[in-house]
Design an enzyme around this catalytic site. Structure first.
Site, PDB file in Angstrom:
ATOM      1  N   TYR B  96       0.856  -1.178   0.000  1.00 48.58           N
ATOM      2  CA  TYR B  96       0.000   0.000   0.000  1.00 48.58           C
ATOM      3  C   TYR B  96       0.894   1.230   0.000  1.00 48.58           C
ATOM      4  CZ  TYR B  96      -4.950   1.067   0.532  1.00 48.58           C
ATOM      5  OH  TYR B  96      -6.249   1.428   0.307  1.00 48.58           O
ATOM      6  N   ASN B 169     -16.140  -0.050   1.837  1.00 52.04           N
ATOM      7  CA  ASN B 169     -16.659  -0.401   0.516  1.00 52.04           C
ATOM      8  C   ASN B 169     -17.941   0.332   0.116  1.00 52.04           C
ATOM      9  OD1 ASN B 169     -14.607  -2.349  -0.356  1.00 52.04           O
ATOM     10  ND2 ASN B 169     -15.257  -3.442   1.484  1.00 52.04           N
ATOM     11  N   ILE B 197     -18.053  -6.305  -2.877  1.00 51.79           N
ATOM     12  CA  ILE B 197     -18.989  -5.529  -2.051  1.00 51.79           C
ATOM     13  C   ILE B 197     -19.247  -4.169  -2.703  1.00 51.79           C
ATOM     14  CG2 ILE B 197     -19.374  -4.453   0.178  1.00 51.79           C
ATOM     15  CD1 ILE B 197     -19.246  -7.218   0.805  1.00 51.79           C
ATOM     16  N   VAL B 198     -18.190  -3.526  -3.188  1.00 49.23           N
ATOM     17  CA  VAL B 198     -18.394  -2.238  -3.864  1.00 49.23           C
ATOM     18  C   VAL B 198     -19.358  -2.438  -5.030  1.00 49.23           C
ATOM     19  CG1 VAL B 198     -17.313  -0.399  -5.210  1.00 49.23           C
ATOM     20  CG2 VAL B 198     -16.159  -1.277  -3.188  1.00 49.23           C
ATOM     21  N   ARG B 218     -16.780 -12.237 -14.174  1.00 47.75           N
ATOM     22  CA  ARG B 218     -15.891 -13.218 -14.783  1.00 47.75           C
ATOM     23  C   ARG B 218     -16.687 -14.428 -15.265  1.00 47.75           C
ATOM     24  NH1 ARG B 218     -13.141 -15.675 -10.936  1.00 47.75           N
ATOM     25  NH2 ARG B 218     -14.109 -14.406  -9.326  1.00 47.75           N
ATOM     26  N   ASP B 219     -16.179 -15.102 -16.271  1.00 46.47           N
ATOM     27  CA  ASP B 219     -16.761 -16.393 -16.635  1.00 46.47           C
ATOM     28  C   ASP B 219     -16.368 -17.375 -15.559  1.00 46.47           C
ATOM     29  OD1 ASP B 219     -17.812 -16.334 -19.620  1.00 46.47           O
ATOM     30  OD2 ASP B 219     -16.098 -14.970 -19.432  1.00 46.47           O
ATOM     31  N   GLY B 290      -9.539  -0.252  -8.381  1.00 50.11           N
ATOM     32  CA  GLY B 290      -8.882  -1.489  -8.001  1.00 50.11           C
ATOM     33  C   GLY B 290      -8.188  -2.076  -9.204  1.00 50.11           C
ATOM     34  N   GLY B 291      -7.344  -3.098  -8.956  1.00 44.59           N
ATOM     35  CA  GLY B 291      -6.622  -3.703 -10.068  1.00 44.59           C
ATOM     36  C   GLY B 291      -6.445  -5.195  -9.836  1.00 44.59           C
TER      37      GLY B 291
END
Lengths: 377, 377
Positions: B96, B169, B197-198, B218-219, B290-291
């Site tokens: 972070y 979140n 949650i976001v 996502r699949d 986010g990433g």
């Protein structure tokens, strides 16, 4: 100027072919019924036209267009100079988002001298130096007839080649320095593609405002000479791409603060190098206005989250569409004053109109890096 | 509550180890000289701590921390619940941008009940339900002692697990819908990572404001069931990534306008899919918060130039640093009211504190997709 009926009819026939150029052809059939001795006609015009989108050197040709009536609110301008810009090329290729209707006359900016004015036109007289402002299509021809509102009268002392080229590239440079972040004296900016006209203008306009500039250029033979040229224009730092392959580009800056604004006209790796400089502070902005490498921009998610990076874009045509006519003209006058005082300059090659296609080849990059090609009529 | 001198000395010895937790240890040596019968001490606290940055499951351990004095402006809170958020994990890993000083107690948000208050504290009494707001580090322990200003008293009717999780979140979801573009009833937004949650909060908060949402997941095995769950929360459209491998994603939208705002917490291809939806209009904005894929965002230069696309980022911690305490608490109350009314919900798994490390494993993704892990003390 009175035309014989035979010429007018010939024009009507050709009009269907050149439907787009309404000022030149659209009014003719109606005119025939009301034509009087006082009707003003333009001279015939030699023009670079294209009937299909495609590679500019194969789809454009030079033809003679017949005279058209200069209606009461119109002005006929004898063109003096007009450049070949990358956006002109994109329009002909059909890859521009606003795809011109074909057939069309090429070109989007230029300068000329008022040749004749319609009966209701005030404030413009033969001999006045004018530019279409905001810029307007169809400048690659010897005589342009357009509504009087299109034409902006500029100082007779304006250097012709700068007047011909001021509304697209220098204006883009000026807007990008103004519209995205608040820059104060002592701040700095970073840009790639610095040898372009926009790049050269950015260096000078920034310098004029006391803003430092960091310029990134391609690795090429003679890069030292290019660096010297850009530094002579006022660039604080000029780096080739390979010079920036270091862990900490900040250490390369002597007395310049980390830039708050980045300008990108290349994309790909050259855009990442601009971002490398922006990563040293919070809240930097990179503005993309071109994509010469045809490669995308790639950015880490953490730059957005933790560095508050913003990525934006600039397109002059969109900016102009937002009712900016007055502002555009004020800026043009400002830029031309700088050019006249020698504070804004860039390399151009003046080429006679009958050599248009060799200038076009240079503008297409077929002979390596070349100065901006400006047609002189 | 009075402590024997022996305990106080033991605390002093340990204090050098746990220097960061000043409220717990920092004041002790001085205290010994002025201690009176009225000195209030916290109970000993069971805490999840780390002495080095590294993989959370190997660097964290649960230990007992000795009692600390509750100074006159401080409040001792018996924690009731606290979540394990991805940002907690990143802080322990040391990745972070704001790297906590070690040794440290983990956790950044939670809910508790006031246990004792310092002599100068007004407005908070034992039994009050409170959360640290803005959120504050060190919530993974049974008793937290902090300045009274940190604690925000919330309604006693607040559902505990939502009170424990509201400030990171849901607040992020709310701010992102507010801060980047003006959304009106009937507009739409698009997001990836919609099962987070976001993501779940975005769906519900948008719906509550009459804004349509398009969610990308996502699949995965069971994606139909996930779609149904998100639709039950109010999602208008939910697509797996592979469903969006079509030329014109716009044709997949029935009665929803093209989104003006995109939210990205994944990066890579999933970010490109958000951009695919934004490409149908001028002036769209994608906000990255986010990433998860650890892959960058890739964007064509033409999206910036001709579509006026903006890419921005959001980081709650930065937003909170801008003196937003009052605003933060107002929003927390608003969100908790929605949760209490059943208008804001998301999946959580409540886990007893002594099972912390199995909850941590789930939060680390070692057992596939799992609901948000919330420690119940």
């Amino acid at each position: 100027m009175v035309v014989a009926r035979s010429i007018a009819l010939k024009a009507v026939n050709t009009a269907s072919l050149w439907g787009l150029n309404r000022s030149r052809f659209g009014g003719l059939p109606k005119v025939q019924t009301v034509r009087a001795l006082s009707t003003i006609m333009s001279p015939p015009s030699k023009a670079v036209v294209y009937e299909h989108h495609g590679p500019p050197d194969s789809v454009t040709r030079m033809i003679e267009l017949p005279p058209v009536e200069v209606q009461e609110n119109q002005v006929c301008v004898k063109m003096l100079a007009t450049p070949i810009n990358p956006s002109d090329i994109n329009r002909i290729e059909g890859v521009y988002p606003v795809r011109p209707q074909v057939p069309a006359v090429g070109g989007y900016e230029g300068v000329g001298e008022v040749y004749s004015v319609g009966s209701a036109v005030k404030g413009l007289s033969p001999g006045d130096l004018v530019i279409p402002s905001p810029p307007s299509s169809g400048t690659w021809q010897t005589y342009v007839v357009k509504d009087h509102e299109i034409w902006h009268k500029i100082s007779k002392d304006s250097p012709i080649e700068y007047a011909a080229t001021v509304t697209v590239n220098p204006l883009t440079a000026l807007r990008m320095l103004e519209d995205f972040t608040t820059l104060s004296t002592g701040d700095s900016i970073v840009q790639n593609g610095a040898t372009s006209i926009v790049g050269q203008c950015v260096i000078q306009l920034a310098r004029y405002r006391g803003i430092h500039s960091i310029s990134i250029i391609r690795d090429r033979a003679g890069s030292d000479e290019v660096k010297e040229r850009l530094k002579a224009l006022g660039a604080d730092e000029v780096f080739t791409e390979s010079q920036l392959e270091v862990k900490n580009v900040k250490s390369l800056l002597s007395n310049i603060p980390e830039p708050a604004l980045g300008l990108n006209c290349v994309g790909g790796h050259a855009a990442s190098l601009v971002l490398k400089f922006l990563s040293f502070r919070q809240g930097g902005t990179m503005v993309t206005y071109g994509g010469m490498s045809k490669k995308p921009v790639t950015v880490s998610t953490s730059s957005f989250i933790f560095k508050d990076l913003s990525l934006r874009g600039f397109w002059l045509q969109k900016w102009l569409s937002a009712d900016k006519a007055k502002e555009c003209r004020d800026m043009v006058d400002y830029l031309l004053r700088l050019a006249q005082e020698g504070k804004l300059k860039y390399e151009m090659e003046l080429v006679p109109f009958d050599k248009f296609h060799s200038a076009l080849e240079k503008a297409l990059g077929k002979h390596g890096s070349q100065p901006k090609q400006v047609i002189k009529f």
